[in-house]
Design a protein around this motif. Structure first.
Motif, short mmCIF file in Angstrom:
data_model
loop_
_atom_site.label_atom_id
_atom_site.label_comp_id
_atom_site.label_asym_id
_atom_site.label_seq_id
_atom_site.Cartn_x
_atom_site.Cartn_y
_atom_site.Cartn_z
N GLU A 1 -3.05 5.36 1.30
CA GLU A 1 -4.25 4.20 0.87
C GLU A 1 -4.98 3.42 2.28
O GLU A 1 -5.76 2.70 2.15
CB GLU A 1 -3.57 3.23 0.26
N LYS B 1 -2.36 -6.01 -0.63
CA LYS B 1 -3.01 -5.12 -1.85
C LYS B 1 -3.46 -5.93 -2.93
O LYS B 1 -4.48 -5.86 -3.67
CB LYS B 1 -2.30 -4.04 -2.20
N TYR C 1 0.77 -1.43 -0.04
CA TYR C 1 0.04 -0.12 -0.11
C TYR C 1 0.93 1.25 -0.07
O TYR C 1 2.03 1.41 0.46
CB TYR C 1 -1.17 0.11 1.06
N GLU C 2 0.17 2.41 -0.48
CA GLU C 2 1.11 3.40 -0.46
C GLU C 2 0.49 4.40 0.73
O GLU C 2 -0.21 3.77 1.59
CB GLU C 2 0.39 4.50 -1.54
#
Length: 610
Positions: A146, A190, A142-143
């Motif tokens: 997010e 993710k 994930y960023e």
């Protein structure tokens, strides 16, 4: 100047009093100027007005000073201000140093978060918000923005099968059942895949014992789990090898029990190590290597190097053919060819390697082939176990076993010879008694000699059975009793039409000499009495001999007849008969109890333990 001072120093207390003094000074100065002015121009009303204003300002200032003086006196002195300024400067310096330390700590914390390979999380139980470090989010793909900071973001990513386990581990830590929270479970990434993580945490309780915060980290152990599964497969192969060796060792004589115990200890250690096994390839207790299809060592562990005496670099410059004994090479290459063609999946053999110093070491090799996804051979996984000591021990034990078997054969021949000679000596004694009885005129004395002769014959029969038995330590007691009773019937010239013999004997009762001899004499005395006294004047009847084995290793000896029975005043303990005394003494010798029933004949029951 006073107005300018007040405007520049707005922090000065009672600034209005300075303005009042400034107004008074200006008004007072103006009245003096007007007095000079009135020398030429008679503007007395203006001069009076200015003086009135001056008077008003001075009176008002004086009145205000009355209430201001106590407050002014309360102001700190210059020395107090200097002390306060010094203390304030010290506090300011301390605050700056603390702020600097906090900045450095914050920098280290940020560096630790960025440099740490573990994901960090901080859970505030009051708000149910969780701080996730950038590495935590990066592990799951994930960023930064997010994932929200709510607890649900973490819970919904735990694998459903692991959620109960995680919940229980957290609950146990909150109630202080466990000092730390630690758990292995799967987390959703993710891309939809799951990763195995090692999750650890520590809670913080308030003064009321309520959890207010929990901080922890998680580590990606997916590759470790995969390696553990591969190592588990390898351990299963090792366990199979151990079981095969154990099966072979069980065929060796009792002198190998120490070796079997040692092998069982190794197996137990292997099973325990499977649970704790987190070591890397180079820490294995046996030699493990990756071997290319051309025979070159591509990857070796330290244990293999210790077995053959080479360094890893030296061994990787050689092939397994270079260090294999020539007598074992053809068989080894044949197995390799069968694996490459797909005829076999794995093979195991005992072979010899040449060590670096030229000496020979015996090893047990187990090899399996790893293939590409396309099916082409990739490399071999070889497990090498040093069995030099075991080979030497087996040779020594085989030699010891041969010597032991020779010794046992010699003792067996000697024991048979002893039984045979004892039997012959007893027969000689019986013959001597028979010859001696021919010179005795008294009928009662002749009968005594005959009874002694029969007793000796019953003992000789036991030694005869021992001599012919394959056990040499025990005889089949049922066969012996039938032969003994047949001999007695011959001696007393039994009329089979008048007296019937009934046998009820368990077939597999085996007794040693110490028990068989007194039991045989007891049966001799009781059957002899039944043949002589139970059926006078040709009376018909039956004699029953029962020998039964109970589950608790007890044997029941039962001799009964349906003859005339014992006299009414018969007392077994007070009889002067040698036969009855002999039965009592022999029963005591085998720790047996005698029970006599004098109903419709007589029945003797003797129960004793084997």
């Amino acid at each position: 100047m006073l107005v300018y001072f007040v405007r520049q120093r707005r922090d000065v207390p009672f600034d209005w009093i300075f303005l009042m003094f400034g107004s008074f000074i200006v008004a007072c100065g103006t009245t003096h100027l007007l007095e000079v002015w009135t020398l030429w121009h008679p503007t007395y009303w203006l001069s009076g007005l200015i003086k009135a204003i001056t008077a008003f300002v001075s009176i008002y200032t004086a009145l205000e000073l009355v209430s201001l003086i106590p407050q002014a006196l309360a102001l700190p002195s210059p020395a107090q201000l200097e002390t306060a300024n010094y203390q304030l400067a010290k506090e300011v310096a301390e605050r700056k140093r603390t702020e600097e330390i906090l900045r450095e700590t914050e920098q280290r914390w940020q560096l630790a978060l960025r440099g740490n390979n573990d994901g960090i999380w901080d859970w505030n139980l009051k708000t149910n918000e969780v701080f996730f470090s950038a590495r935590w989010k990066q592990m799951l793909g994930y960023e930064e923005q997010e994932i929200s900071n709510h607890l649900d973001e973490r819970v919904k990513r735990v694998h459903p099968d692991d959620l109960d386990c995680v919940t229980k581990a957290v609950a146990d830590h909150f109630v202080k059942t466990t000092p730390f929270y630690i758990n292995e479970h799967r987390v959703l990434c993710k891309d939809g895949s799951y990763k195995w993580i090692l999750d650890r945490g520590q809670a913080l309780w308030d003064e009321n014992g309520k959890v207010v915060r929990m901080v922890g980290s998680h580590t990606d152990i997916t590759e470790h789990k995969q390696a553990e599964e591969a190592l588990s497969s390898l351990l299963n192969q090792l366990e199979t090898i151990v079981e095969q060796r154990t099966a072979e060792l069980t065929k060796i004589n009792e002198s190998l029990e120490a070796e079997i115990i040692h092998r069982q200890q190794i197996e137990e250690a292997l099973r325990e190590s499977e649970q704790r096994f987190r070591a890397t390839f180079h820490q294995a207790a046996v030699g493990i290597a990756h071997v290319e299809t051309n025979g070159r060592w591509s990857l070796v562990n330290q244990r293999l190097c210790d077995i053959v005496g080479y360094t890893p670099r030296e061994l990787q410059l050689r092939t397994f053919q270079d260090i294999t004994h020539p007598d074992d090479l053809d068989a080894d290459l044949k197995y390799v060819e069968q694996m490459l063609t797909g005829d076999i999946q794995t093979y195991s053999m005992e072979k010899r390697y040449f060590r670096k110093d030229g000496s020979i070491v015996w090893i047990n090799l187990t090899a399996s082939l790893v293939r590409e996804v396309s099916g082409l051979p990739k490399y071999f996984i070889a497990v090498i176990e040093d069995i030099s000591e075991r080979q030497a021990a087996l040779r020594d034990r085989q030699l010891s076993q041969e010597r032991l078997q020779a010794s046992l054969l010699e003792k067996e021949v000697l024991l048979k010879e002893i039984y045979h000679r004892v039997k012959n000596n007893l027969q000689v004694i019986s013959s001597l008694l028979s010859l001696q009885s021919e010179y005795i005129k008294d009928k009662q004395d002749v009968e005594i000699f005959q009874k002694s002769q029969q007793r000796i014959a019953s003992m000789a029969l036991i030694h005869e059975k021992m001599y012919r038995s394959t056990d040499l330590a025990r005889i089949n007691f049922g066969e012996y009793v039938q032969d003994l009773v047949a001999s007695l019937c011959t001696s007393y010239e039994l009329n089979e039409d008048a007296i019937a013999l009934i046998f009820n004997i368990d077939e597999h009762i085996l007794l040693g000499l110490d028990t068989a001899l007194p039991c045989g004499l007891i049966i001799h005395e009781l059957v002899s009495n039944a043949l002589k006294y139970a059926f006078p004047e040709g009376k018909k009847g039956e004699i029953k001999i029962e020998i039964l084995e109970y589950p608790n290793k007890q044997i029941l000896l039962n001799i009964s007849d349906n003859g005339i029975g014992l006299p009414p005043n018969f007392n077994f303990n007070n009889t002067a008969s040698l036969g009855w005394q002999l039965v009592d003494a022999l029963a005591t010798q085998i720790d047996g109890g005698i029970n006599i029933k004098n109903e419709k004949g007589v029945e003797f029951q003797i129960l004793f333990s084997v």
